[in-house]
Design a protein around this motif. Structure first.
Motif, PDB file in Angstrom:
ATOM      1  N   ALA A 138      21.163 101.360  19.964  1.00  0.00           N
ATOM      2  CA  ALA A 138      22.787 101.689  19.973  1.00  0.00           C
ATOM      3  C   ALA A 138      23.301 100.984  20.770  1.00  0.00           C
ATOM      4  O   ALA A 138      23.131 100.638  21.962  1.00  0.00           O
ATOM      5  N   ASN A 139      24.792 101.323  20.988  1.00  0.00           N
ATOM      6  CA  ASN A 139      25.724 100.143  21.176  1.00  0.00           C
ATOM      7  C   ASN A 139      26.751 101.063  21.464  1.00  0.00           C
ATOM      8  O   ASN A 139      27.270 101.629  20.949  1.00  0.00           O
ATOM      9  N   PHE A 172      21.166 105.569  30.407  1.00  0.00           N
ATOM     10  CA  PHE A 172      21.986 105.021  29.038  1.00  0.00           C
ATOM     11  C   PHE A 172      23.322 104.724  29.471  1.00  0.00           C
ATOM     12  O   PHE A 172      24.292 103.992  29.808  1.00  0.00           O
ATOM     13  N   LYS A 197      25.613  96.912  27.050  1.00  0.00           N
ATOM     14  CA  LYS A 197      25.506  97.135  26.954  1.00  0.00           C
ATOM     15  C   LYS A 197      24.415  97.596  25.404  1.00  0.00           C
ATOM     16  O   LYS A 197      25.557  98.690  24.566  1.00  0.00           O
ATOM     17  N   THR A 198      22.924  98.045  25.177  1.00  0.00           N
ATOM     18  CA  THR A 198      22.554  98.329  23.790  1.00  0.00           C
ATOM     19  C   THR A 198      20.850  99.260  24.618  1.00  0.00           C
ATOM     20  O   THR A 198      20.986  98.343  25.364  1.00  0.00           O
ATOM     21  N   LEU A 199      21.426  99.937  24.276  1.00  0.00           N
ATOM     22  CA  LEU A 199      19.356 100.684  23.845  1.00  0.00           C
ATOM     23  C   LEU A 199      18.593 100.317  22.730  1.00  0.00           C
ATOM     24  O   LEU A 199      19.732 100.456  21.632  1.00  0.00           O
ATOM     25  N   HIS A 200      17.627  99.865  23.268  1.00  0.00           N
ATOM     26  CA  HIS A 200      16.473  99.682  22.543  1.00  0.00           C
ATOM     27  C   HIS A 200      15.316 100.497  22.353  1.00  0.00           C
ATOM     28  O   HIS A 200      14.499 101.089  23.517  1.00  0.00           O
ATOM     29  N   LEU A 256      15.616 101.946  17.370  1.00  0.00           N
ATOM     30  CA  LEU A 256      17.420 102.327  17.417  1.00  0.00           C
ATOM     31  C   LEU A 256      17.922 101.282  17.919  1.00  0.00           C
ATOM     32  O   LEU A 256      17.181 100.705  19.261  1.00  0.00           O
TER      33      LEU A 256
END
Lengths: 243, 243
Positions: free
Chosen positions: A218-219, B206, B214-217, A216
């Motif tokens: 998410a931004n 997050f 910011k980006t969630l992986h 995933l």
């Protein structure tokens, strides 16, 4: 498969075609003759096969990744006639969006209505395109956000030739059954402040995918505001899995 | 800053040092003399500055990115003496983990206990390392998972020289105040099936970061099972923001 036009610009050849009633477009590197991995690209709701975002992404996939890329007008979209039933469904959806209502269920119903036609169309186009010398029967990927994800998940679930998919911008409503049949590597894009898809719905769709290899991303930002860096990241994802 | 040893292996020079009571290690490209971007790397709870995962990641950052990398033994970790109070806190945490309890609050308390010392130590080491010819006062990044995130967020919030951070594997408990002060670009890694950090807690951390970029992986698997592909992705992230 009937080719209608062929043009080339800055190293990319674009061919418009129809397969039966379905209008499509194929992008390949200019002058290429040998087989190459193929990416099928599903457009968003209300858009069409040559919407600016589709074309820009397809050109990068061709020039930077050496891929062939195909897009189709989805049923009731682009150059295709709209049925009365679809016009009713779309008007109801637009009304809900304008009123700021939760349209999760209506989006799911619209995609379910379209996917019965879209899935066999994609499969037939894939078979036809793979017979071309400059595409061939090599590895296949699928890219689709929002409606392109809602039609793409049933397609990827049903089509064993697809080996990797970039999906996202959609919730789990109505899709958990198909998602549980998706086992290929998936990159899933979610917009953290999506005004159309509730965050929990998007997370639930990622959760529902059966793939052991899924990530995933998410931004921050709204439904249409995926950062440009995700295009390069998707390119590397496809290169890794289709290369 | 006192250097204790220097060894080189496969293109990477490793120097062990102390600054006051703090033991650290610096990795740079072998034979390099010119300044370069610096990455500070915080290790996980119970680990130390030359734990295998830290060393492997640091070597890739040096050889593939040309970065200098520094790691320190956190307070009460590695070669440093453990206080009685920390021993009590750690035993209580281990007991909770062994019993399968939710240890969110205890993790937060442990990190809060350590960060009062860790943050000024990192700042002093950063100042000292930037005086070296082969590091210099260029751009600085921070990488830290789990405890390295719990100590890293207050550090990044307090230290304007840090321009980008890769964080993750931790929940929001006790960190929302510091997270709201973090404004640099952040890559945040979350393990979808984390057995130590509840998913909602990780998503909340997050969410709490103030960074516009910011980006969630998120990837499947448990607390320590970040896929190897995230190291290359972090390298590109740092190259983009510190290059």
């Amino acid at each position: 498969m009937r080719f209608i036009s062929q043009t080339s610009l800055d190293g990319v050849t674009q061919r418009l075609f129809t397969l039966g009633e379905v209008p499509g477009v194929l992008w390949t590197p200019e002058g290429a003759h040998e087989p190459r991995p193929l990416i099928l690209m599903g457009h968003g709701g209300g858009q069409h096969k040559t919407a600016p975002g589709v074309v820009a992404r397809a050109r990068r996939f061709v020039t930077e990744g050496g891929f062939a890329v195909v897009a189709l007008d989805a049923p009731d979209h682009g150059d295709r006639p709209k049925t009365e039933e679809f016009a009713r469904i779309a008007a109801d959806l637009r009304g809900g969006m304008a009123a700021g209502e939760d349209v999760t269920a209506r989006l799911g119903a619209m995609h379910a209505h379209l996917s019965g036609r879209a899935v066999p169309e994609w499969r037939a186009v894939l078979t036809a395109v793979q017979e071309l010398d400059d595409v061939g029967a090599g590895p296949v990927g699928y890219w689709g956000m929002s409606m392109g994800c809602g039609l793409g998940i049933p397609f990827v679930a049903a089509e064993p030739r697809v080996r990797a998919a970039v999906l996202g911008l959609l919730g789990a409503h109505g899709l958990t059954g198909s998602a549980a049949l998706v086992t290929v590597p998936v990159r899933f894009l979610l917009q953290w402040d999506d005004d159309l898809v509730p965050r929990a719905e998007g997370l639930a769709l990622f959760d529902a995918l059966a793939s052991a290899d899924k990530t995933l991303h998410a931004n921050p930002g709204g439904h249409g505001e995926i950062p440009e860096s995700e295009t390069g990241s998707a390119l590397r994802f496809f290169a890794r899995h289709l290369g």
